[in-house]
Design an enzyme around this catalytic site. Structure first.
Site, PDB file in Angstrom:
ATOM      1  N   HIS A  61      43.732  37.222  63.536  1.00 16.51           N
ATOM      2  CA  HIS A  61      44.816  37.822  63.872  1.00 16.51           C
ATOM      3  C   HIS A  61      45.777  37.021  64.690  1.00 16.51           C
ATOM      4  O   HIS A  61      46.802  37.680  65.144  1.00 16.51           O
ATOM      5  CB  HIS A  61      44.391  38.950  64.608  1.00 16.51           C
ATOM      6  N   HIS A  76      51.191  36.149  67.117  1.00 23.32           N
ATOM      7  CA  HIS A  76      50.120  37.146  67.051  1.00 23.32           C
ATOM      8  C   HIS A  76      50.393  38.224  65.992  1.00 23.32           C
ATOM      9  O   HIS A  76      51.449  38.934  65.918  1.00 23.32           O
ATOM     10  CB  HIS A  76      50.084  38.126  68.472  1.00 23.32           C
TER      11      HIS A  76
END
Length: 154
Positions: A61, A76
């Site tokens: 992620h 992110h």
């Protein structure tokens, strides 16, 4: 002083201000200043390296690329996506890899992230950057293509 670093958009989408990211850490720029991108929802998206450098952290992620002694960039992919435990993300690189800006790092599906109740917005952070160190190269609210210059970090 190092010369300014141009940071590219790791995904295509609409540019957002960090203050508009619905996360207190990113929104308040606690880990550094940056810009965010609200990605498209058209299936699998390949997140690319926004700078040349070495991947120092790689999770499904999120990833951090260190360009030089003064510049590390965090990408992110969505908010609270750590909770997915890697499901729906495909790694195309490894920690320690030396990459060029534009190299594919992670494949993911922002639409699936959103369908699961999470925001797919992608903060792009100048880690430990000082306030005022960034110059936006594209306006908030404008569309950006993956690989286009997003901001300059000096």
């Amino acid at each position: 002083m190092a010369r300014p670093l141009t940071v590219l958009a790791p995904v295509a989408g609409v540019v957002r201000a960090m203050a508009d990211v619905p996360d207190p850490v990113f929104g308040a720029e606690l880990v550094g200043p940056g810009m965010a991108i609200d990605p498209g929802r058209d299936g699998i998206v390949e997140a690319i390296a926004p700078v040349d450098g070495t991947i120092v952290k790689l999770h499904p992620h999120a990833f951090v690329i260190t360009s030089d002694a003064e510049h590390s960039v965090l990408v992110h992919l969505g908010l609270d996506t750590v909770q997915l435990g890697g499901a729906g993300f495909t790694l195309h690189a490894r920690e320690g890899d030396v990459v060029k800006a534009g190299d594919v790092i992670v494949g993911w599906d922002p639409g699936a992230v959103e369908a699961g109740g999470r925001s797919p917005i992608c903060p792009v952070v100048a880690l430990d950057g000082k306030p005022g160190c960034l110059t936006p190269l594209i306006e908030v609210g404008a569309a950006v293509r993956s690989g286009e210059p997003l901001f300059e970090w000096s």
